[in-house]
Design a protein around this motif. Structure first.
Motif, PDB file in Angstrom:
ATOM      1  N   VAL A  61      -7.768  -0.589  -3.657  1.00  0.00           N
ATOM      2  CA  VAL A  61      -8.388  -0.453  -2.337  1.00  0.00           C
ATOM      3  C   VAL A  61      -9.900  -0.500  -2.505  1.00  0.00           C
ATOM      4  O   VAL A  61     -10.430  -0.237  -3.585  1.00  0.00           O
ATOM      5  CB  VAL A  61      -7.975   0.865  -1.649  1.00  0.00           C
ATOM      6  CG1 VAL A  61      -6.493   0.866  -1.347  1.00  0.00           C
ATOM      7  CG2 VAL A  61      -8.354   2.072  -2.509  1.00  0.00           C
ATOM      8  N   ASP A  99      -0.820  -7.434   9.367  1.00  0.00           N
ATOM      9  CA  ASP A  99      -2.089  -8.006   8.930  1.00  0.00           C
ATOM     10  C   ASP A  99      -1.878  -9.389   8.323  1.00  0.00           C
ATOM     11  O   ASP A  99      -0.840  -9.674   7.728  1.00  0.00           O
ATOM     12  CB  ASP A  99      -2.747  -7.086   7.902  1.00  0.00           C
ATOM     13  CG  ASP A  99      -4.103  -7.605   7.458  1.00  0.00           C
ATOM     14  OD1 ASP A  99      -5.005  -7.715   8.310  1.00  0.00           O
ATOM     15  OD2 ASP A  99      -4.251  -7.933   6.267  1.00  0.00           O
ATOM     16  N   TYR A 127      -3.132   6.196   5.931  1.00  0.00           N
ATOM     17  CA  TYR A 127      -3.785   4.893   5.947  1.00  0.00           C
ATOM     18  C   TYR A 127      -5.125   5.034   5.229  1.00  0.00           C
ATOM     19  O   TYR A 127      -5.791   6.072   5.323  1.00  0.00           O
ATOM     20  CB  TYR A 127      -4.072   4.421   7.376  1.00  0.00           C
ATOM     21  CG  TYR A 127      -2.896   3.788   8.096  1.00  0.00           C
ATOM     22  CD1 TYR A 127      -2.003   2.951   7.439  1.00  0.00           C
ATOM     23  CD2 TYR A 127      -2.701   4.014   9.459  1.00  0.00           C
ATOM     24  CE1 TYR A 127      -0.946   2.365   8.107  1.00  0.00           C
ATOM     25  CE2 TYR A 127      -1.646   3.422  10.144  1.00  0.00           C
ATOM     26  CZ  TYR A 127      -0.773   2.593   9.462  1.00  0.00           C
ATOM     27  OH  TYR A 127       0.283   2.009  10.119  1.00  0.00           O
ATOM     28  N   HIS A 128      -5.542   3.982   4.528  1.00  0.00           N
ATOM     29  CA  HIS A 128      -6.878   3.990   3.946  1.00  0.00           C
ATOM     30  C   HIS A 128      -7.893   3.660   5.029  1.00  0.00           C
ATOM     31  O   HIS A 128      -7.576   3.006   6.027  1.00  0.00           O
ATOM     32  CB  HIS A 128      -6.968   2.966   2.811  1.00  0.00           C
ATOM     33  CG  HIS A 128      -8.209   3.105   1.971  1.00  0.00           C
ATOM     34  ND1 HIS A 128      -9.332   2.337   2.171  1.00  0.00           N
ATOM     35  CD2 HIS A 128      -8.505   3.946   0.942  1.00  0.00           C
ATOM     36  CE1 HIS A 128     -10.262   2.688   1.293  1.00  0.00           C
ATOM     37  NE2 HIS A 128      -9.789   3.664   0.546  1.00  0.00           N
ATOM     38  N   ASN A 149     -12.948  -1.311   9.185  1.00  0.00           N
ATOM     39  CA  ASN A 149     -13.010  -2.600   8.493  1.00  0.00           C
ATOM     40  C   ASN A 149     -13.038  -3.725   9.524  1.00  0.00           C
ATOM     41  O   ASN A 149     -12.085  -3.908  10.272  1.00  0.00           O
ATOM     42  CB  ASN A 149     -11.786  -2.735   7.571  1.00  0.00           C
ATOM     43  CG  ASN A 149     -11.756  -4.072   6.860  1.00  0.00           C
ATOM     44  OD1 ASN A 149     -12.742  -4.811   6.857  1.00  0.00           O
ATOM     45  ND2 ASN A 149     -10.621  -4.389   6.251  1.00  0.00           N
ATOM     46  N   PHE A 190      -8.854   7.901   1.893  1.00  0.00           N
ATOM     47  CA  PHE A 190      -7.551   7.955   2.558  1.00  0.00           C
ATOM     48  C   PHE A 190      -7.567   8.977   3.695  1.00  0.00           C
ATOM     49  O   PHE A 190      -8.235  10.009   3.616  1.00  0.00           O
ATOM     50  CB  PHE A 190      -6.453   8.290   1.552  1.00  0.00           C
ATOM     51  CG  PHE A 190      -6.153   7.165   0.603  1.00  0.00           C
ATOM     52  CD1 PHE A 190      -5.269   6.150   0.966  1.00  0.00           C
ATOM     53  CD2 PHE A 190      -6.764   7.104  -0.642  1.00  0.00           C
ATOM     54  CE1 PHE A 190      -4.997   5.097   0.097  1.00  0.00           C
ATOM     55  CE2 PHE A 190      -6.499   6.062  -1.513  1.00  0.00           C
ATOM     56  CZ  PHE A 190      -5.620   5.050  -1.145  1.00  0.00           C
ATOM     57  N   SER A 209      -0.886  -9.379   4.690  1.00  0.00           N
ATOM     58  CA  SER A 209       0.237  -8.515   4.324  1.00  0.00           C
ATOM     59  C   SER A 209       1.105  -9.182   3.255  1.00  0.00           C
ATOM     60  O   SER A 209       1.451 -10.357   3.365  1.00  0.00           O
ATOM     61  CB  SER A 209       1.096  -8.227   5.558  1.00  0.00           C
ATOM     62  OG  SER A 209       2.329  -7.633   5.181  1.00  0.00           O
ATOM     63  N   PRO A 255       0.809  -1.225   0.000  1.00  0.00           N
ATOM     64  CA  PRO A 255       0.000   0.000   0.000  1.00  0.00           C
ATOM     65  C   PRO A 255       0.837   1.268   0.000  1.00  0.00           C
ATOM     66  O   PRO A 255       0.281   2.371  -0.015  1.00  0.00           O
ATOM     67  CB  PRO A 255      -0.801  -0.128   1.304  1.00  0.00           C
ATOM     68  CG  PRO A 255       0.063  -0.959   2.199  1.00  0.00           C
ATOM     69  CD  PRO A 255       0.757  -1.938   1.299  1.00  0.00           C
ATOM     70  N   SER A 273      -4.723  -1.630   9.787  1.00  0.00           N
ATOM     71  CA  SER A 273      -3.764  -1.084  10.758  1.00  0.00           C
ATOM     72  C   SER A 273      -4.359   0.012  11.634  1.00  0.00           C
ATOM     73  O   SER A 273      -3.652   0.599  12.438  1.00  0.00           O
ATOM     74  CB  SER A 273      -2.524  -0.535  10.021  1.00  0.00           C
ATOM     75  OG  SER A 273      -1.851  -1.578   9.343  1.00  0.00           O
ATOM     76  N   THR A 282     -10.142   1.574   5.113  1.00  0.00           N
ATOM     77  CA  THR A 282     -10.336   0.133   5.267  1.00  0.00           C
ATOM     78  C   THR A 282      -9.064  -0.574   5.719  1.00  0.00           C
ATOM     79  O   THR A 282      -9.028  -1.811   5.764  1.00  0.00           O
ATOM     80  CB  THR A 282     -10.806  -0.491   3.939  1.00  0.00           C
ATOM     81  OG1 THR A 282      -9.793  -0.275   2.928  1.00  0.00           O
ATOM     82  CG2 THR A 282     -12.113   0.127   3.478  1.00  0.00           C
ATOM     83  N   SER A 283      -8.031   0.181   6.050  1.00  0.00           N
ATOM     84  CA  SER A 283      -6.756  -0.420   6.439  1.00  0.00           C
ATOM     85  C   SER A 283      -6.919  -1.283   7.695  1.00  0.00           C
ATOM     86  O   SER A 283      -7.586  -0.876   8.656  1.00  0.00           O
ATOM     87  CB  SER A 283      -5.719   0.674   6.711  1.00  0.00           C
ATOM     88  OG  SER A 283      -4.565   0.120   7.327  1.00  0.00           O
TER      89      SER A 283
END
Length: 555
Positions: A237, A401, A296-297, A347, A277, A404, A199, A302, A299-300
């Motif tokens: 994404v 993740d 980070y998006h 998410n 984003f 990943s 990403p 993280s 939906t990330s």
């Protein structure tokens, strides 16, 4: 790396490796199928005194990622000549390959007098057994083609200023991993490693399209041979609807700190960009100019809702300097006059990833992303994995993740020709033979004190996010051109994909459409050299189901 063997490491400690099906981005990850114990293959016979290369049939005793522990047929329960082999190596073939290729099948010398009629023995042992499909090696070879190739231009995170991107050029591709060199690097040493599905990389013009900071290159003259990477090659994404209830600046959340991946921290949304984003800042550690915000998006995997760490019994890192401990979100939100980001915006999909605590794998050290190390899964929180680097202290662990692209099956480095970093204990013993120990050095720019630096192979310069300036130090200024777009170099025509990057000569990989196991039908007369008959076996079931995790509502 010399002296380290995955096979010996797993055997001597009775370890279990994560199956290839856990790694959808890796070779064969979506179609590993029924390759399992008792599958039969034809391999070179090393227990033979003949001057020419001969083969014999072996069965898989144990699987560890791409690696298989093999035992020659006829040894029954005797492990004396067991050996490890990469299932995708050039010397492993489906049963029937020798007959089709005119290669001799010769029983190992140790057991050659055990049976008088080896033909009948093989018929009895192999009838109904499973083997690889006849075109297995062809599929492996075909799948080593990668869409990214040298001289392609991309936008990638600036490793010295996480808040912005820069233009970089693909220097090399190994197993889908890219060595990117920042366009302004005259000696081509200012580089950054990441996977092609990372990403952190985007097409040229991405930053401008979503309102992300961008550092324009000082290079105004077009570089010969460089061209923009087609946008369709980048990881997509999920589309999000920002028209209704959405993230807002100032909302609080929990986020993995990109400068200290062992921690999940109290964080704040600092800017809402287009296409879902977000710019995130770690509370108590931000530079005044926002130069250490990171993207980070929405939906990330993280970023997490307020309360995620508490409900899952993970230690949450409070803002630096915050004295009201233990940290309580309710009190902190009231003191700062803030609100928590709504839980429903995060998410919550949890794929059936297949990882289990204790499984071994090969993992990128994201603080020095050139390195891939021997690692272990030590915790699993829904889709979040705690990755421990074998031989190193827990303070070097990283939250990653389950999907990943920086995680790989055991044997991936051998398959692709990438260098694997062995466990620290062995690496340390080798390094102690030098003149002196390496000096301790800070691992990252977070406030956990000085720690030992990973040992690097001699002559290799690590690529590290730990070279980022310390937060709270000298103010980082920008030239005012962050919002601009690089000069429009030529782009490949949209209708024609670029030629695939040729694989390293020592590497092999897979095709996602491969059916992976065939069932043998043997007749005695076929042992003499006629073709074997095969029945196609069932392919592996996809494990893309989803679930949702429970999270405490924000106070």
């Amino acid at each position: 790396m010399e002296g380290f063997s995955w096979g010996n490491y797993i055997n001597s400690n009775s370890f279990t490796a994560a199956p290839v099906t856990c790694f959808k981005h890796a070779p064969m990850g979506t179609c590993w199928g029924d390759i399992s114990e008792n599958v039969r293959v034809e391999v070179p016979n090393t227990d033979c005194s003949l001057p020419t290369k001969v083969f014999w049939i072996a069965g898989i005793v144990k699987l560890a990622g791409y690696n298989a522990l093999l035992r020659y047929e006829g040894f029954e329960n005797d492990p004396g000549l067991d050996f490890w082999c990469n299932v995708c190596g050039s010397d492993i073939h489906p049963v029937g390959w020798c007959a089709a290729s005119g290669k001799p099948l010769v029983p190992p010398r140790t057991i050659q007098h055990k049976y008088t009629n080896w033909k009948a023995f093989l018929v009895k042992r192999l009838t109904g057994a499973k083997t690889l499909p006849p075109d297995f090696s062809q599929k492996v070879s075909e799948s080593m083609q990668y869409p990214f190739k040298p001289c392609m231009r991309v936008e990638v995170v600036d490793k010295r200023h996480l808040c912005r991107t820069r233009v970089a050029v693909v220097e090399s591709v190994i197993g889908g991993r890219l060595r990117l060199v920042y366009e302004e690097s005259e000696d081509r040493t200012d580089d950054f490693w990441c996977h092609m599905h990372s990403p952190l990389i985007h097409h040229i013009g991405w930053s401008r399209s979503i309102g992300h900071r961008f550092k324009r290159s000082d290079i105004t003259k077009k570089q010969d041979g460089h061209f923009d990477t087609p946008p369709h090659l980048f990881a997509k994404v999920k589309e999000v609807d920002q028209s209704g209830e959405w993230f807002k600046e100032g909302m609080k959340l929990e986020a993995i700190d990109p400068l200290n991946l062992s921690t999940i921290c109290v964080a704040t949304i600092r800017k809402v960009l287009a296409d879902g984003f977000l710019m995130i800042g770690i509370d108590g550690s931000e530079a005044a100019d926002g130069s250490d915000w990171f993207c980070y998006h929405a939906t990330s995997p993280s970023i997490f809702p307020v309360g995620f760490c508490e409900i899952n019994m993970i230690e949450l890192t409070p803002p630096r300097g915050y004295t009201k401990l233990p940290f309580k979100w309710f009190d902190y939100l009231r003191e700062t006059g803030s609100i928590a980001a709504p839980v429903k915006l995060f998410n919550k999909d949890v794929p059936n990833h297949g990882f289990r605590v204790g499984m071994k794998l090969e993992a990128v050290d994201l603080m020095e992303p050139r390195l891939i190390c021997v690692a272990t899964v030590t915790r699993i929180i829904h889709r979040l994995l705690r990755i421990h680097f074998d031989g190193w202290e827990e303070e070097y662990d990283q939250w990653v993740d389950c999907e990943s692209p920086d995680l790989y099956p055991v044997g991936w480095c051998q398959l692709t020709g990438y260098q694997l970093q062995p466990p620290a204990s062995q690496s340390s013993r080798e390094s102690q033979s030098g003149s002196s120990k390496q000096k301790k050095k800070a691992k990252s720019q977070q406030y956990k004190g000085h720690k030992k630096k990973r040992k690097m192979p001699i002559g290799k310069k690590p690529v590290s996010l730990s070279s980022l300036p310390m937060t709270g130090g000298v103010r980082r200024s920008f030239s005012g051109d962050e919002e601009l777009t690089p000069p429009p170099y030529r782009t490949l025509p949209a209708q024609t994909a670029p030629e695939a990057f040729p694989p390293p000569s020592t590497s092999r990989e897979f095709s996602p459409s491969l059916k992976t196991v065939t069932t043998l039908q043997l007749k005695e007369e076929l042992i003499d050299g006629e073709d074997y008959n095969f029945l196609q076996g069932a392919s592996d079931q996809e494990s893309n189901g989803s679930a949702s995790f429970y999270i405490k509502q924000e106070p």
